[in-house]
Write a protein that holds these residues in place. Structure first.
Motif, PDB file in Angstrom:
ATOM      1  N   LEU A  23       0.829  -1.206   0.000  1.00  0.00           N
ATOM      2  CA  LEU A  23       0.000   0.000   0.000  1.00  0.00           C
ATOM      3  C   LEU A  23       0.864   1.256   0.000  1.00  0.00           C
ATOM      4  CD1 LEU A  23      -2.664  -1.258   2.518  1.00  0.00           C
ATOM      5  CD2 LEU A  23      -2.837  -1.147   0.017  1.00  0.00           C
ATOM      6  N   CYS A  24       0.744   2.034  -1.055  1.00  0.00           N
ATOM      7  CA  CYS A  24       1.606   3.160  -1.344  1.00  0.00           C
ATOM      8  C   CYS A  24       0.831   4.472  -1.188  1.00  0.00           C
ATOM      9  CB  CYS A  24       2.083   2.991  -2.776  1.00  0.00           C
ATOM     10  SG  CYS A  24       3.444   4.002  -3.263  1.00  0.00           S
ATOM     11  N   LEU A  25       1.394   5.418  -0.435  1.00  0.00           N
ATOM     12  CA  LEU A  25       0.796   6.737  -0.268  1.00  0.00           C
ATOM     13  C   LEU A  25       0.608   7.360  -1.648  1.00  0.00           C
ATOM     14  CD1 LEU A  25       0.022   8.999   1.818  1.00  0.00           C
ATOM     15  CD2 LEU A  25       2.353   9.840   1.498  1.00  0.00           C
ATOM     16  N   THR A  26      -0.610   7.853  -1.939  1.00  0.00           N
ATOM     17  CA  THR A  26      -0.934   8.346  -3.276  1.00  0.00           C
ATOM     18  C   THR A  26      -1.637   9.694  -3.218  1.00  0.00           C
ATOM     19  OG1 THR A  26      -1.114   6.074  -4.072  1.00  0.00           O
ATOM     20  CG2 THR A  26      -2.128   7.768  -5.435  1.00  0.00           C
ATOM     21  N   PHE A  27      -1.153  10.640  -4.013  1.00  0.00           N
ATOM     22  CA  PHE A  27      -1.711  11.982  -4.135  1.00  0.00           C
ATOM     23  C   PHE A  27      -3.051  11.896  -4.848  1.00  0.00           C
ATOM     24  CE2 PHE A  27      -1.719  15.868  -6.940  1.00  0.00           C
ATOM     25  CZ  PHE A  27      -2.032  16.783  -5.941  1.00  0.00           C
ATOM     26  N   THR A  28      -4.087  12.542  -4.281  1.00  0.00           N
ATOM     27  CA  THR A  28      -5.424  12.505  -4.879  1.00  0.00           C
ATOM     28  C   THR A  28      -5.898  13.875  -5.345  1.00  0.00           C
ATOM     29  OG1 THR A  28      -6.464  12.724  -2.708  1.00  0.00           O
ATOM     30  CG2 THR A  28      -6.122  10.475  -3.547  1.00  0.00           C
ATOM     31  N   GLY A  29      -5.138  14.933  -5.079  1.00  0.00           N
ATOM     32  CA  GLY A  29      -5.505  16.265  -5.539  1.00  0.00           C
ATOM     33  C   GLY A  29      -5.336  17.313  -4.457  1.00  0.00           C
ATOM     34  N   GLU A  30      -5.364  18.580  -4.885  1.00  0.00           N
ATOM     35  CA  GLU A  30      -5.218  19.693  -3.955  1.00  0.00           C
ATOM     36  C   GLU A  30      -6.397  19.749  -2.990  1.00  0.00           C
ATOM     37  OE1 GLU A  30      -4.328  24.491  -3.911  1.00  0.00           O
ATOM     38  OE2 GLU A  30      -4.573  23.463  -5.830  1.00  0.00           O
ATOM     39  N   ASN A  31      -6.096  20.002  -1.723  1.00  0.00           N
ATOM     40  CA  ASN A  31      -7.079  20.058  -0.640  1.00  0.00           C
ATOM     41  C   ASN A  31      -7.832  18.736  -0.460  1.00  0.00           C
ATOM     42  OD1 ASN A  31      -6.454  22.762   0.021  1.00  0.00           O
ATOM     43  ND2 ASN A  31      -7.693  23.441  -1.715  1.00  0.00           N
ATOM     44  N   VAL A  36      -4.068   5.317   0.141  1.00  0.00           N
ATOM     45  CA  VAL A  36      -3.089   4.314  -0.268  1.00  0.00           C
ATOM     46  C   VAL A  36      -3.666   3.525  -1.434  1.00  0.00           C
ATOM     47  CG1 VAL A  36      -1.807   4.111   1.893  1.00  0.00           C
ATOM     48  CG2 VAL A  36      -3.852   2.738   1.568  1.00  0.00           C
ATOM     49  N   THR A  37      -2.794   3.207  -2.388  1.00  0.00           N
ATOM     50  CA  THR A  37      -3.162   2.391  -3.534  1.00  0.00           C
ATOM     51  C   THR A  37      -2.146   1.268  -3.652  1.00  0.00           C
ATOM     52  OG1 THR A  37      -1.868   3.795  -5.029  1.00  0.00           O
ATOM     53  CG2 THR A  37      -4.209   4.324  -4.793  1.00  0.00           C
ATOM     54  N   ALA A  38      -2.464   0.287  -4.468  1.00  0.00           N
ATOM     55  CA  ALA A  38      -1.534  -0.817  -4.689  1.00  0.00           C
ATOM     56  C   ALA A  38      -0.287  -0.276  -5.376  1.00  0.00           C
ATOM     57  CB  ALA A  38      -2.180  -1.902  -5.532  1.00  0.00           C
ATOM     58  N   LYS A  39       0.887  -0.630  -4.866  1.00  0.00           N
ATOM     59  CA  LYS A  39       2.168  -0.158  -5.410  1.00  0.00           C
ATOM     60  C   LYS A  39       2.312  -0.578  -6.855  1.00  0.00           C
ATOM     61  CE  LYS A  39       6.713   0.925  -5.384  1.00  0.00           C
ATOM     62  NZ  LYS A  39       7.051   0.746  -6.771  1.00  0.00           N
ATOM     63  N   SER A  40       2.707   0.392  -7.687  1.00  0.00           N
ATOM     64  CA  SER A  40       2.967   0.168  -9.099  1.00  0.00           C
ATOM     65  C   SER A  40       4.207   0.962  -9.458  1.00  0.00           C
ATOM     66  CB  SER A  40       1.774   0.643  -9.930  1.00  0.00           C
ATOM     67  OG  SER A  40       2.131   0.749 -11.284  1.00  0.00           O
TER      68      SER A  40
END
Length: 138
Positions: A23-31, A36-40
Motif C-alpha cells: 500500500l503506497c501513499l498516493t496523491f489525490t488532488g489539492e485540498n 493508499v493504492t496498490a504499489k505500481s
C-alpha cells in the motif's frame, strides 16, 4: 534515529492489504486527503513524493511530485495535501520501519484499515505496524 535523505520516494505502509498488495501513499488532488493504492512502478501513478529537509535540520516536508506547489499538511485527524506553507514532519527510523510524526513528535501517521483507498490518519503512536512506513527511491 535516522531520517530519509532528501530525494524522491514511494512511501509504503508496513502492512499489506488483505490480498497482499503493498500500500503506497498516493496523491489525490489539492485540498484532498491522500490515500493508499496498490504499489505500481508506473510513472503515471501519483505515488511519488519529494522529501526535503527543512531549515531546522530535523523536520522534513512531504511534497507530491505530481504538484510540487503543494505539501502534506495536518487536516482534521487526517493528512491532507494543501498549499505549501511550512508544513513539516519528523520522519525517523525505528526497528519496525519509519514513523512520520508532527514536528513536536506527539502524533503519528497511520492507517486505520490496511485497504486500498484508505486515508492516512493522524493519532497517538500505538507502535502498530500500520503506523510504520518504508521509503523506496523512485
Amino acid at each position: 534515529m535516522s531520517k530519509p535523505q532528501d530525494g524522491t520516494y514511494y512511501i509504503i505502509n508496513r502492512v499489506e492489504s488483505p490480498i497482499g498488495e503493498r500500500l503506497c501513499l498516493t496523491f489525490t488532488g489539492e485540498n484532498q486527503r491522500p490515500t493508499v493504492t496498490a504499489k505500481s512502478d508506473s510513472e503515471a501513478q501519483r505515488a511519488r513524493w519529494q522529501i526535503t529537509t527543512f531549515s531546522d535540520g530535523n523536520t522534513q516536508s512531504i511534497v507530491p511530485v505530481a504538484n510540487t506547489g503543494l505539501e502534506c499538511a495536518w487536516g482534521p485527524g487526517v493528512v491532507v495535501v494543501s498549499s505549501a506553507g511550512l508544513h513539516v514532519w519528523a520522519i525517523r527510523s525505528s526497528d519496525s520501519g519509519y514513523t512520520i510524526k508532527d514536528g513536536s513528535e506527539t502524533q503519528v501517521w497511520g492507517l486505520n484499515l490496511a485497504n486500498v483507498g484508505s486515508e492516512i490518519a493522524i493519532g497517538n503512536d500505538a507502535e502498530l505496524e500500520r503506523q510504520r512506513w518504508t521509503f523506496h527511491a523512485a
